[in-house]
Design an enzyme around this catalytic site. Structure first.
Site, PDB file in Angstrom:
ATOM      1  N   CYS A  13      31.711  -9.691  37.886  1.00 46.90           N
ATOM      2  CA  CYS A  13      31.779  -8.515  37.197  1.00 46.90           C
ATOM      3  C   CYS A  13      30.259  -7.634  37.378  1.00 46.90           C
ATOM      4  O   CYS A  13      29.232  -8.305  36.984  1.00 46.90           O
ATOM      5  CB  CYS A  13      32.232  -8.821  35.970  1.00 46.90           C
ATOM      6  SG  CYS A  13      32.334  -7.178  34.714  1.00 46.90           S
ATOM      7  N   CYS A  40      33.270   4.897  24.448  1.00 49.49           N
ATOM      8  CA  CYS A  40      34.246   4.241  23.763  1.00 49.49           C
ATOM      9  C   CYS A  40      34.125   3.604  22.541  1.00 49.49           C
ATOM     10  O   CYS A  40      33.047   2.769  22.325  1.00 49.49           O
ATOM     11  CB  CYS A  40      34.822   3.145  24.934  1.00 49.49           C
ATOM     12  SG  CYS A  40      35.489   3.719  26.414  1.00 49.49           S
ATOM     13  N   CYS A  52      33.272  -0.251  22.351  1.00 49.78           N
ATOM     14  CA  CYS A  52      32.147  -0.778  23.321  1.00 49.78           C
ATOM     15  C   CYS A  52      30.833  -0.757  22.850  1.00 49.78           C
ATOM     16  O   CYS A  52      30.335  -0.050  22.680  1.00 49.78           O
ATOM     17  CB  CYS A  52      32.434  -0.050  24.657  1.00 49.78           C
ATOM     18  SG  CYS A  52      31.353  -0.762  26.003  1.00 49.78           S
ATOM     19  N   GLY A 111      28.878   0.851  32.221  1.00 48.62           N
ATOM     20  CA  GLY A 111      29.029   2.022  33.121  1.00 48.62           C
ATOM     21  C   GLY A 111      30.589   2.303  33.371  1.00 48.62           C
ATOM     22  O   GLY A 111      31.445   1.475  33.190  1.00 48.62           O
ATOM     23  N   GLU A 112      30.671   3.638  33.706  1.00 50.75           N
ATOM     24  CA  GLU A 112      32.254   4.231  34.074  1.00 50.75           C
ATOM     25  C   GLU A 112      31.964   4.407  35.666  1.00 50.75           C
ATOM     26  O   GLU A 112      31.231   4.907  36.185  1.00 50.75           O
ATOM     27  CB  GLU A 112      32.553   5.266  33.363  1.00 50.75           C
ATOM     28  CG  GLU A 112      33.460   6.222  34.339  1.00 50.75           C
ATOM     29  CD  GLU A 112      35.050   5.510  34.429  1.00 50.75           C
ATOM     30  OE1 GLU A 112      35.098   5.422  35.790  1.00 50.75           O
ATOM     31  OE2 GLU A 112      35.282   5.193  33.477  1.00 50.75           O
ATOM     32  N   SER A 171      37.476  -0.564  37.730  1.00 48.44           N
ATOM     33  CA  SER A 171      38.152  -0.155  36.656  1.00 48.44           C
ATOM     34  C   SER A 171      37.666   1.046  36.004  1.00 48.44           C
ATOM     35  O   SER A 171      36.328   1.066  36.068  1.00 48.44           O
ATOM     36  CB  SER A 171      37.769  -1.416  35.623  1.00 48.44           C
ATOM     37  OG  SER A 171      38.243  -1.331  34.604  1.00 48.44           O
ATOM     38  N   SER A 227      41.838   1.303  32.310  1.00 50.72           N
ATOM     39  CA  SER A 227      41.833   0.925  31.034  1.00 50.72           C
ATOM     40  C   SER A 227      42.317   1.725  30.014  1.00 50.72           C
ATOM     41  O   SER A 227      41.856   2.786  29.537  1.00 50.72           O
ATOM     42  CB  SER A 227      40.148   0.837  30.441  1.00 50.72           C
ATOM     43  OG  SER A 227      39.332  -0.045  31.504  1.00 50.72           O
ATOM     44  N   LEU A 228      43.434   1.337  29.784  1.00 50.47           N
ATOM     45  CA  LEU A 228      44.720   2.283  28.876  1.00 50.47           C
ATOM     46  C   LEU A 228      44.216   2.202  27.583  1.00 50.47           C
ATOM     47  O   LEU A 228      43.953   2.880  26.776  1.00 50.47           O
ATOM     48  CB  LEU A 228      46.056   1.885  29.390  1.00 50.47           C
ATOM     49  CG  LEU A 228      47.056   2.967  28.863  1.00 50.47           C
ATOM     50  CD1 LEU A 228      46.902   4.223  29.616  1.00 50.47           C
ATOM     51  CD2 LEU A 228      48.479   2.329  29.222  1.00 50.47           C
ATOM     52  N   HIS A 229      44.529   0.891  27.063  1.00 52.75           N
ATOM     53  CA  HIS A 229      44.195   0.394  25.712  1.00 52.75           C
ATOM     54  C   HIS A 229      45.022   1.158  24.273  1.00 52.75           C
ATOM     55  O   HIS A 229      44.880   0.805  23.169  1.00 52.75           O
ATOM     56  CB  HIS A 229      42.730   0.582  25.260  1.00 52.75           C
ATOM     57  CG  HIS A 229      41.747   0.101  26.259  1.00 52.75           C
ATOM     58  ND1 HIS A 229      41.886  -1.104  26.925  1.00 52.75           N
ATOM     59  CD2 HIS A 229      40.548   0.484  26.804  1.00 52.75           C
ATOM     60  CE1 HIS A 229      41.209  -1.562  27.717  1.00 52.75           C
ATOM     61  NE2 HIS A 229      40.195  -0.561  27.779  1.00 52.75           N
ATOM     62  N   ASN A 282      37.041  -8.667  21.963  1.00 52.52           N
ATOM     63  CA  ASN A 282      35.853  -9.667  21.853  1.00 52.52           C
ATOM     64  C   ASN A 282      34.998  -9.005  20.621  1.00 52.52           C
ATOM     65  O   ASN A 282      34.148  -8.173  20.984  1.00 52.52           O
ATOM     66  CB  ASN A 282      35.135  -9.809  23.001  1.00 52.52           C
ATOM     67  CG  ASN A 282      34.752 -11.030  23.138  1.00 52.52           C
ATOM     68  OD1 ASN A 282      34.527 -11.988  22.442  1.00 52.52           O
ATOM     69  ND2 ASN A 282      33.931 -11.255  24.498  1.00 52.52           N
ATOM     70  N   CYS A 319      30.739  -6.584  26.543  1.00 46.65           N
ATOM     71  CA  CYS A 319      29.798  -5.935  27.586  1.00 46.65           C
ATOM     72  C   CYS A 319      28.550  -5.145  26.882  1.00 46.65           C
ATOM     73  O   CYS A 319      28.893  -4.546  25.637  1.00 46.65           O
ATOM     74  CB  CYS A 319      30.569  -4.948  28.394  1.00 46.65           C
ATOM     75  SG  CYS A 319      29.602  -4.153  29.530  1.00 46.65           S
TER      76      CYS A 319
END
Length: 356
Positions: free
Chosen positions: A113, A124, A127, A170-171, A202, A225-227, A301, A344
């Site tokens: 990853c 987010c 995050c 990051g995106e 992702s 990444s819907l969530h 998490n 993360c």
């Protein structure tokens, strides 16, 4: 900062280094031997090595910390040439299998990853990376360097298969040009030879850039990444949903070119009392109707100071069973590295706090 040789495709390196066969030799040292200094390149003339050392860096990353989980997950913290730090994770996905004679019948399988930015613009709410804001994009070489470093550190031979997921800090689609270049470098047959089908991008759902990635036809998989299943909750969790709402994301996904044998991954971070109920599961089934989709349920998490909580296992299973019973392929992601700084940005945050 010196430009890294990991920033170059083989064709570009052959334009920089003459004669061109020397570039191919150097590419082998970078990606087959994981060379960390020009002195290691035994078949390269000293005059050329000296010239390259003046102009270029090799791997622009330095491992400054790592944490090993009981499940084999390793979290890495890297320092970049400008002193900024990023994270990457080494994940063991399948154990090695041997027969009664001790012969290996199946090698252990790993996924790396990687991060694509220092910090993140998306912000987010769940995050930890978002707390630090955005600093800069990573270069292609800094993205590639994470994989080279982890393969070297784990003595993973260059020709052993590995999967890459762009799910770190990051995106990825906010750094599309450097992301695309890194993907192409990974695919180089003279290098690591990691095909597009072993790379998954992702995204938090930048619908216009999903289209651009699709137009590049890089052969990669995409994970969304819907969530959340409604815009109100998704905007709470991912503020940029105001500009890229669920409907626009779903339409972009329908346009994205995928291998007909594969599915589009939808990541669904399950948060206690937020999106873990059967009513949400019903909406998700309806939302993904007509898409060849796979849903990956992810336990939230927890990290210090977060307002969100980890869901109950029973609720995760009930959610999964509802989706499966209504025709959706659905898995629950194993919580890797739960006993270390798994979230993360957590190792970066913890390390910086220790230094204060």
């Amino acid at each position: 900062m010196k430009q890294s040789l990991l920033d170059f495709t083989l064709g570009e390196l052959q334009q920089e280094i003459k004669p061109s066969f020397r570039a191919k030799q150097i590419y082998g040292w970078l990606y087959h031997n994981y060379a960390q200094s020009f002195d290691e390149m035994k078949n390269i003339p000293k005059s050329l090595k000296d010239e390259l050392a003046e102009k270029f860096a090799l791997n622009p990353l330095k491992i400054i910390k790592k944490e090993l989980s009981s499940d084999g997950t390793i979290k890495y913290l890297f320092e970049l040439q400008d002193g900024k730090t990023i994270e990457a994770v080494w994940l063991k996905m399948k154990e090695e299998i041997t027969d009664e004679n001790g012969n290996v019948t199946q090698e252990a399988k790993y996924t790396i990853c990687v991060s694509t930015q220092v910090g993140c613009k998306v912000g987010c709410a769940f995050c930890l990376t978002a707390k630090g804001g955005f600093t800069r994009d990573l270069t292609a070489g800094e993205i590639v360097g994470q994989v080279v470093s982890l393969k070297k550190d784990n003595e993973h031979k260059h020709n052993r298969m590995i999967n890459i997921v762009y799910m770190g800090m990051g995106e990825p689609l906010d750094n599309l040009a450097n992301l695309a270049k890194a993907i192409e470098i990974f695919k180089e047959e003279e290098g690591l030879c990691i095909s597009g089908k072993r790379q998954t991008v992702s995204t938090s759902g930048l619908s216009n850039k999903i289209d651009r990635l699709g137009e590049m036809d890089l052969g990669v998989h995409i994970a969304i990444s819907l969530h959340a299943v409604d815009d109100e909750l998704r905007t709470e969790l991912i503020p940029m949903n105001k500009a890229h709402n669920i409907a626009s994301i779903i339409e972009a996904v329908k346009r994205f070119p995928i291998d007909t044998r594969k599915r589009v991954m939808f990541e669904y971070l399950v948060i206690k009392n937020k999106n873990d109920d059967i009513a949400s599961a019903k909406k998700l089934v309806k939302l993904l109707s007509g898409i060849k989709a796979k849903v990956n349920l992810i336990y939230f998490n927890p990290y210090p100071e977060t307002v969100y909580e980890r869901p109950k296992k029973a609720d995760m299973i009930a959610f999964q069973e509802y989706l499966i019973n209504h025709g959706l392929l659905c898995t629950i992601r194993d919580s890797k590295g739960i006993d270390i700084s798994a979230a993360c940005g957590q190792l970066k945050e913890k390390t910086e706090s220790e230094l204060k």
